[in-house]
Structures are given as C-alpha cells and as structure tokens.
Scaffold this motif. Structure first.
Motif, PDB file in Angstrom:
ATOM      1  N   ILE A 150       6.583 -25.910  17.383  1.00  0.00           N
ATOM      2  CA  ILE A 150       6.774 -26.775  18.540  1.00  0.00           C
ATOM      3  C   ILE A 150       6.848 -25.913  19.794  1.00  0.00           C
ATOM      4  N   LYS A 151       5.867 -26.038  20.664  1.00  0.00           N
ATOM      5  CA  LYS A 151       5.867 -25.270  21.910  1.00  0.00           C
ATOM      6  C   LYS A 151       7.024 -25.728  22.789  1.00  0.00           C
ATOM      7  N   THR A 152       7.932 -24.810  23.064  1.00  0.00           N
ATOM      8  CA  THR A 152       9.166 -25.174  23.763  1.00  0.00           C
ATOM      9  C   THR A 152       9.418 -24.246  24.934  1.00  0.00           C
TER      10      THR A 152
ATOM     11  N   VAL B 127       1.081 -18.599   3.305  1.00  0.00           N
ATOM     12  CA  VAL B 127      -0.345 -18.333   3.488  1.00  0.00           C
ATOM     13  C   VAL B 127      -0.717 -18.379   4.977  1.00  0.00           C
ATOM     14  N   LEU B 128      -1.686 -17.539   5.377  1.00  0.00           N
ATOM     15  CA  LEU B 128      -2.091 -17.483   6.787  1.00  0.00           C
ATOM     16  C   LEU B 128      -3.085 -18.606   7.088  1.00  0.00           C
ATOM     17  N   ASN B 129      -2.567 -19.814   7.219  1.00  0.00           N
ATOM     18  CA  ASN B 129      -3.420 -20.964   7.491  1.00  0.00           C
ATOM     19  C   ASN B 129      -3.258 -21.399   8.947  1.00  0.00           C
ATOM     20  N   ALA B 130      -3.858 -22.539   9.267  1.00  0.00           N
ATOM     21  CA  ALA B 130      -3.814 -23.021  10.653  1.00  0.00           C
ATOM     22  C   ALA B 130      -2.381 -23.277  11.108  1.00  0.00           C
ATOM     23  N   GLU B 131      -1.551 -23.772  10.201  1.00  0.00           N
ATOM     24  CA  GLU B 131      -0.158 -24.052  10.555  1.00  0.00           C
ATOM     25  C   GLU B 131       0.574 -22.761  10.942  1.00  0.00           C
ATOM     26  N   TYR B 132       0.295 -21.691  10.199  1.00  0.00           N
ATOM     27  CA  TYR B 132       0.923 -20.409  10.504  1.00  0.00           C
ATOM     28  C   TYR B 132       0.547 -19.950  11.904  1.00  0.00           C
ATOM     29  N   PHE B 133      -0.733 -20.019  12.240  1.00  0.00           N
ATOM     30  CA  PHE B 133      -1.177 -19.547  13.550  1.00  0.00           C
ATOM     31  C   PHE B 133      -0.691 -20.468  14.670  1.00  0.00           C
ATOM     32  N   ASN B 134      -0.489 -21.746  14.357  1.00  0.00           N
ATOM     33  CA  ASN B 134       0.122 -22.647  15.344  1.00  0.00           C
ATOM     34  C   ASN B 134       1.549 -22.217  15.661  1.00  0.00           C
ATOM     35  N   ARG B 135       2.267 -21.767  14.637  1.00  0.00           N
ATOM     36  CA  ARG B 135       3.628 -21.276  14.850  1.00  0.00           C
ATOM     37  C   ARG B 135       3.620 -20.027  15.725  1.00  0.00           C
ATOM     38  N   ILE B 136       2.669 -19.135  15.481  1.00  0.00           N
ATOM     39  CA  ILE B 136       2.579 -17.921  16.296  1.00  0.00           C
ATOM     40  C   ILE B 136       2.283 -18.284  17.749  1.00  0.00           C
ATOM     41  N   ASP B 137       1.353 -19.227  17.937  1.00  0.00           N
ATOM     42  CA  ASP B 137       1.039 -19.679  19.304  1.00  0.00           C
ATOM     43  C   ASP B 137       2.270 -20.269  19.984  1.00  0.00           C
ATOM     44  N   ALA B 138       3.020 -21.058  19.213  1.00  0.00           N
ATOM     45  CA  ALA B 138       4.212 -21.690  19.776  1.00  0.00           C
ATOM     46  C   ALA B 138       5.253 -20.637  20.159  1.00  0.00           C
ATOM     47  N   LEU B 139       5.424 -19.620  19.319  1.00  0.00           N
ATOM     48  CA  LEU B 139       6.382 -18.555  19.629  1.00  0.00           C
ATOM     49  C   LEU B 139       5.964 -17.781  20.881  1.00  0.00           C
ATOM     50  N   ASN B 140       4.680 -17.466  20.969  1.00  0.00           N
ATOM     51  CA  ASN B 140       4.187 -16.767  22.159  1.00  0.00           C
ATOM     52  C   ASN B 140       4.418 -17.604  23.414  1.00  0.00           C
ATOM     53  N   TYR B 141       4.121 -18.902  23.317  1.00  0.00           N
ATOM     54  CA  TYR B 141       4.308 -19.799  24.456  1.00  0.00           C
ATOM     55  C   TYR B 141       5.787 -19.825  24.865  1.00  0.00           C
ATOM     56  N   THR B 142       6.653 -19.962  23.873  1.00  0.00           N
ATOM     57  CA  THR B 142       8.076 -20.083  24.143  1.00  0.00           C
ATOM     58  C   THR B 142       8.637 -18.827  24.804  1.00  0.00           C
ATOM     59  N   MET B 143       8.209 -17.670  24.348  1.00  0.00           N
ATOM     60  CA  MET B 143       8.688 -16.427  24.956  1.00  0.00           C
ATOM     61  C   MET B 143       8.196 -16.299  26.400  1.00  0.00           C
TER      62      MET B 143
END
Length: 278
Positions: free
Chosen positions: A170-172, A116-132
C-alpha cells in the motif's frame, strides 16, 4: 516447564521463519506470566543443518514448532523430540491438510513459496520506495499518487505505520501537523488517496516526546513541545482539520502499529467497495 518464568521455544523453518515467529508470538502473548526464549533456525533444508538444531534442542529442551516440507527432515525432528519427551508440532501441517481436503489437490512442496519474486513482491518494493520518498511531508506534490496519506501531530506513529502498510503493498505517504505551520494546499486538495488522521491522548504524546528527548539527550528552548495544554491544542486542531475535510480519525493511544495498520486497511477496503460516483 520450570518455575523461572520462561521457557525455551524452538522454531525450525525451511524458509525465513517469519510465519513461525508470527504464530508463536501470537500464542505466547496469551500467557502473561511466562516468556519464551526464542531459538530460531531458518533455512533448514539438509540433515546437517537439522542436526545443528537438534543439538540445541537437546541442550535447551522446550517447545518445538516447525514449518518443514521435506518428509525425511520432519521424521528426524519428530523422532528426536519424541525421544526427548518434548512437544513438537507443524504449524502449517493442519492448514495444508484442510486446503488439500477442500481443493482436492496436492501441495507443490516448495520451501518459501510465499516469497517468490512475483508481481506482488515488486509492488511491495515500489510501495516501500514510494513511502520512503514521501515520509514526513516530503514531496507533497506527489501525494496524489498514494493509496493512503496519514496525517497527525508529532509522535503519533505515522512513519512506522506507513512503512508497515507499504510492506503490504500500500503506497503510503505521511504529513506532520506542526504548530504554527499551515497545512500544504496540496494536502487539503487530495482526492485519490484515503487520508486518515492519527491522534493520541495528550498525556500519551507528552510521555513519548519526553522519552524521545531523553533518549536523544536533546534540549528544546520551546517547552510547548512537551507542555500538556499546548499538546492538547495540537491534538484538538488535528481533529478539527480532519472533521472539516471528512477524513476518518484513528485513536492510536493504546494501539500497536499492527492494529493501527489493520484499521487503516479496513477503511481502505470499505472505501474501495463504494460505488464510483459519476
């Protein structure tokens, strides 16, 4: 099962099939002498879609695992497998029954509910964007916003581990240690993120680097990149740097990306449990 060293493994899911793949591969890995030929059927939500799966199962008999919630589809699948004399099992069924007995509540029977597109999902997207954006030492000034920063010499799996962690929300960021190039002052001054050093045996790093050069059909005038003594000094320097700053170290010589990420998550959890100093 035949004596060919392989068996057919049918994975039937009403969602993406990720759960099935993970469970099936974890089980199959325990059998060294046989390998599964995977047949994945994702997004099976109608009789017509299931009929396609049943045709392939009939043509290539084997073990059948499923994550279906629609009772009619479950009955059709299990009946067909019973007629063919094939083992068939729900991966989620026993777990759902355990949850129900403990919680005293019925399931919502919603396929793919974990996606489901919940807050956790969008946190993962933010983390992926940050990591890249912060891969391979890019934008070191922004590393203070990371949850984790991985450092290490070339070919210690920093990037794939970073992406795996980002997929967990996890923003890495990661920073390479390059011979003759000093570490950026911003990295040595980090306070908020957990900084973790990744290292491997010189033999392993040389092997990976040689394979990479062969794969790229590349040539380097400076053979120190694959010289064992030079690589050993690189590794020793990275370990000294981490010890100097009190950064934990993880030996990735024989670890998979998943195992390395799990070790990082454990360190991060322990750090977050520590009381905040005033």
């Amino acid at each position: 099962m035949s004596d060919t060293g392989y068996f057919h493994l049918h994975l039937v899911s009403d969602a993406t099939g990720e759960t099935l793949i993970t469970v099936a591969r974890a089980a199959a890995a325990q059998y060294a002498n046989v390998s599964p030929v995977e047949h994945l059927y994702p997004m099976v939500r109608s009789k017509k879609q299931l009929d396609h799966c049943l045709a392939e199962i009939t043509e290539s008999p084997g073990l059948v695992l499923y994550t279906l919630l629609e009772e009619d589809l479950i009955q059709l699948l299990e009946t067909k497998c019973r007629d063919l004399g094939l083992p068939c099992m729900s991966v989620l069924g026993p777990i759902l029954r355990l949850f129900q007995s403990y919680l005293g509540a019925e399931t919502i029977h919603r396929a793919g509910a974990q996606h489901v597109l919940n807050a956790e999902y969008f946190n993962r997207i933010d983390a992926l964007n940050y990591t890249m954006m912060h891969d391979d030492g890019q934008h070191v000034a922004g590393l203070e916003d990371a949850d984790v920063v991985l450092i290490g010499v070339s070919r210690t799996s920093k990037t794939p581990t970073s992406i795996y962690l980002a997929n967990r929300g996890i923003k890495t960021g990661n920073v390479p240690l390059v011979p003759g190039v000093p570490v950026a002052p911003e990295v040595e001054k980090l306070t908020r993120p957990l900084v973790v050093g990744l290292y491997a045996s010189p033999e392993r790093i040389v092997q990976i680097r040689e394979n990479r050069l062969l794969g790229l059909k590349a040539h380097r005038d400076d053979d120190r990149y694959i010289d064992k003594a030079a690589v050993a000094e690189e590794v020793a320097y990275s370990r000294r740097l981490c010890t100097k700053h009190g950064w934990p170290l993880i030996d990735v010589t024989r670890r998979s990306i998943e195992e390395t990420a799990a070790a990082v998550v454990k360190l991060l959890t322990e750090r977050r449990r520590q009381p905040v100093s005033m």
